[in-house]
Enzyme design. Structure first.
Site, PDB file in Angstrom:
ATOM      1  N   ARG A  62       0.814  -1.219   0.000  1.00 26.71           N
ATOM      2  CA  ARG A  62       0.000   0.000   0.000  1.00 26.71           C
ATOM      3  C   ARG A  62       0.848   1.269   0.000  1.00 26.71           C
ATOM      4  O   ARG A  62       0.455   2.287  -0.551  1.00 26.71           O
ATOM      5  CB  ARG A  62      -0.918   0.015   1.219  1.00 26.71           C
ATOM      6  N   ASP A 194       6.132 -24.222   1.412  1.00 26.88           N
ATOM      7  CA  ASP A 194       6.663 -24.617   2.722  1.00 26.88           C
ATOM      8  C   ASP A 194       8.172 -24.591   2.542  1.00 26.88           C
ATOM      9  O   ASP A 194       8.737 -25.466   1.882  1.00 26.88           O
ATOM     10  CB  ASP A 194       6.188 -26.025   3.098  1.00 26.88           C
ATOM     11  N   HIS A 195       8.833 -23.580   3.110  1.00 29.19           N
ATOM     12  CA  HIS A 195      10.229 -23.379   2.722  1.00 29.19           C
ATOM     13  C   HIS A 195      11.134 -24.532   3.151  1.00 29.19           C
ATOM     14  O   HIS A 195      12.230 -24.689   2.638  1.00 29.19           O
ATOM     15  CB  HIS A 195      10.766 -22.018   3.192  1.00 29.19           C
ATOM     16  N   GLU A 233      15.254 -24.649  17.639  1.00 31.56           N
ATOM     17  CA  GLU A 233      15.827 -23.324  17.359  1.00 31.56           C
ATOM     18  C   GLU A 233      16.446 -22.799  18.647  1.00 31.56           C
ATOM     19  O   GLU A 233      15.913 -23.045  19.729  1.00 31.56           O
ATOM     20  CB  GLU A 233      14.733 -22.337  16.943  1.00 31.56           C
ATOM     21  N   ASP A 252       2.901 -23.071  13.953  1.00 34.20           N
ATOM     22  CA  ASP A 252       4.012 -22.429  13.252  1.00 34.20           C
ATOM     23  C   ASP A 252       4.974 -23.452  12.645  1.00 34.20           C
ATOM     24  O   ASP A 252       5.539 -23.207  11.577  1.00 34.20           O
ATOM     25  CB  ASP A 252       4.778 -21.523  14.244  1.00 34.20           C
ATOM     26  N   HIS A 257       6.182 -27.711   8.566  1.00 29.78           N
ATOM     27  CA  HIS A 257       7.548 -28.211   8.321  1.00 29.78           C
ATOM     28  C   HIS A 257       7.760 -29.639   8.838  1.00 29.78           C
ATOM     29  O   HIS A 257       8.273 -30.497   8.127  1.00 29.78           O
ATOM     30  CB  HIS A 257       8.571 -27.291   8.992  1.00 29.78           C
TER      31      HIS A 257
END
Ligand SMILES: NC(=O)c1ccc[n+]([C@@H]2O[C@H](COP(=O)([O-])OP(=O)(O)OC[C@H]3O[C@@H](n4cnc5c(N)ncnc54)[C@H](OP(=O)(O)O)[C@@H]3O)[C@@H](O)[C@H]2O)c1
Length: 508
Positions: A62, A194-195, A233, A252, A257
């Protein structure tokens, strides 16, 4: 004659693949994902000479930026890469454009259509377009509708839409989103990203399994005792509290994943390497997966939340003390669960899945533990019986695989000792693998959906976890969040989940 977007089924996936002339339109061009992942991945593709010269990126959001302002922002995002290669930036940036577009305003979409025609003339992009929705999930459905309403998805051979995660919040919302998205175009125009599937080592699960004869005969309940899938992580929630508070680790990480890693590990052999054959098998195995205790899910799932930790020189805040987190938040930053797959290959083999933030080590891996030898002729040098063989597929870091087996310990006795046979991508190939987004952006622009999630896969994954999602929402006391100290391996209750089966989580 004008070229349409490459059809991978026509050219064959094994041939050298060439991205067709096209314009990549990024909605959310002023956002975090664009400057951290998408533009760097495109610049990598450019430097690898994998983008055609008839190529353009049109950033949309925007805010009223000009082309030059967009280029300046992207230059800042790429500063370290450009420092090595300013010439490439000069050529690449000439193909970057910006158009202010509010996806909720139909006039803006009409103006977008005109700008795209102008870019077609300027850059010879031949009306081929890949639209990337890097905006809030609230816009996935309405964004597709807006594109379809402006006639921008009318030609399935020339237009595609890439949709970021998360795709839905539960089974019902994923179904509804699929319904909306499919009403705007054909399934082969929709690329749900989905990386994790862009990671070389995740794709390597398929090659390890189906290009070697030694694994497949033993890849089943007769030889495998259990499977552990971990994505740990070291970071906390960082600046993403606003999003994470509405998501949590289950939505998440697990639904997408970890479930994709599970599907690739557990699926049946596809008839051939083609997108539909692979996705058929992944969907099938997910449809056969279930929580280990569907009637009482609290027996097979543990949630946790990191508390303060670290040391006096490097103290770590607890989740509830992080900026923008509710001080009474019950969002899980850790989740572990036990699943079964009700099919002939896996009946009775537990799949343990866990993910967490603020773990002691960053690592993602799949560990297949084989059954112990039926008779122990030798003692282990560590005392007791020899350990079971393990195949460890390291997704990240130190990408590779590791096979653990027993050998004779040196000395006059006949004791055994576990050793590791290790394969490392870095050592074997000497070059770091591409970021997941490099592969996936290229595949989306090539029209190859193999590494993207089909509607039935997404729904099967949500169906699997929706009983947990509903329990957390409706009876949260049944699945409490157990605190764990930052930089530890999660709450003790998660160890008990495995201890009940006489097992331990692998601690690398
Ligand atoms: N960031 C990550 O690491 C990450 C990782 C995985 C998945 N994702 C997913 O990727 C998507 C984008 O994430 P992000 O972190 O980049 O979000 P973000 O930083 O909040 O960016 C959102 C973008 O959407 C634009 N936008 C908002 N309303 C719009 C509208 N009505 N029309 C057009 N554009 C609009 C914003 O720009 P304006 O305000 O100028 O309109 C901004 O560019 C999300 O779905 C997220 O779940 C992100």
């Amino acid at each position: 004659m004008t070229a349409t977007l490459t059809n991978p089924l026509r050219v064959g996936l094994r041939q050298e693949r060439v991205i067709s002339p096209q314009c990549l339109v990024i909605f959310g061009a002023s956002g975090d994902l664009t400057h951290r992942k998408l533009i760097p991945a495109l610049f990598d593709l450019f430097r690898q000479r994998r983008l055609p010269s008839e190529f353009a990126v049109l950033g949309c959001a925007r805010r009223p930026w000009s082309d030059d302002e967009f280029r300046q922002k992207m230059e800042a995002a790429l500063a370290s890469k450009i420092a090595d290669d300013p010439e490439s930036w000069k050529t690449f940036s000439a193909g970057l454009f910006y158009e202010p577009v509010d996806l909720q305003k139909s006039d803006d979409l009409v103006r977008l259509g005109k700008r795209l025609e102008q870019i077609d003339r300027q850059r010879a992009t031949r009306s081929n377009r890949t639209f990337y929705l890097s905006v809030s999930p609230a816009f996935y459905g309405s964004g597709c509708r807006a594109l379809a309403g402006a006639g921008l998805l009318a030609d399935p051979n020339r237009s595609r839409v890439v949709i970021e995660k998360p795709f839905g919040r539960d089974y019902a919302s994923a179904q509804e989103l699929n319904r909306v998205v499919k009403s705007c175009g054909q399934e082969n125009q929709i690329f749900r990203i989905d990386h994790y599937l862009g990671k070389e080592t995740v794709q390597n699960i398929l090659v390890m399994r189906f290009a070697n004869t030694i694994f497949e005969p033993i890849w089943n309940r007769n030889y495998i005792d259990n499977v552990q899938i971990t994505a740990a992580e070291t970071v906390g929630v960082e600046e993403r509290a606003g999003y994470y508070e509405t998501s949590g680790a289950l939505r998440d990480m697990v639904q997408n994943h970890l479930t994709q890693m599970l599907a690739l590990t557990a699926m049946e052999t596809p008839g051939r390497y083609d997108p539909e054959a692979i996705r058929n098998e992944k969907a099938k195995v997910l449809q056969a997966a279930r929580l280990a205790d569907e009637a009482e899910p609290w027996n097979c799932c543990v949630r946790g939340q990191y508390g303060p930790g670290g040391n006096s020189s490097d103290p770590l805040a607890g989740y509830r003390q992080e900026p923008n987190v509710d001080p009474n938040s019950t969002t899980e930053t850790y989740v572990a669960m036990k699943l079964f797959i009700d099919n002939w290959r896996w009946q009775g083999v537990p799949f343990y899945v866990r993910t967490g933030k603020r773990m002691p080590k960053r690592m993602s891996e799949v560990v297949l533990t084989f059954k112990e030898a039926p008779v122990h002729l030798f003692d282990s040098s560590g005392g007791g019986a020899p350990g079971a063989n393990q195949l460890i597929l390291r997704i990240q870091p130190n990408e590779g695989a590791d096979f653990r087996f027993e050998v004779k310990a040196p000395g006059s006795g006949m004791r055994s000792r576990p050793v590791d046979m290790d394969f490392s991508y870095d050592e074997s190939f000497g070059e770091p693998s591409d970021e997941g987004y490099v592969r996936l952006l290229a595949d989306a622009m090539l029209g190859d959906p193999t590494l993207f999630t089909r509607s039935d896969e997404v729904e099967a994954a949500w169906r699997l976890y929706t009983p947990l999602v509903e329990l957390i929402e409706q009876q949260p006391w049944q699945l409490p969040v157990y605190p764990y100290e930052a930089s530890t391996w999660g709450p003790a209750a998660s160890d008990s989940l495995l201890a009940r089966d006489g097992l331990l989580w692998r601690r690398p």
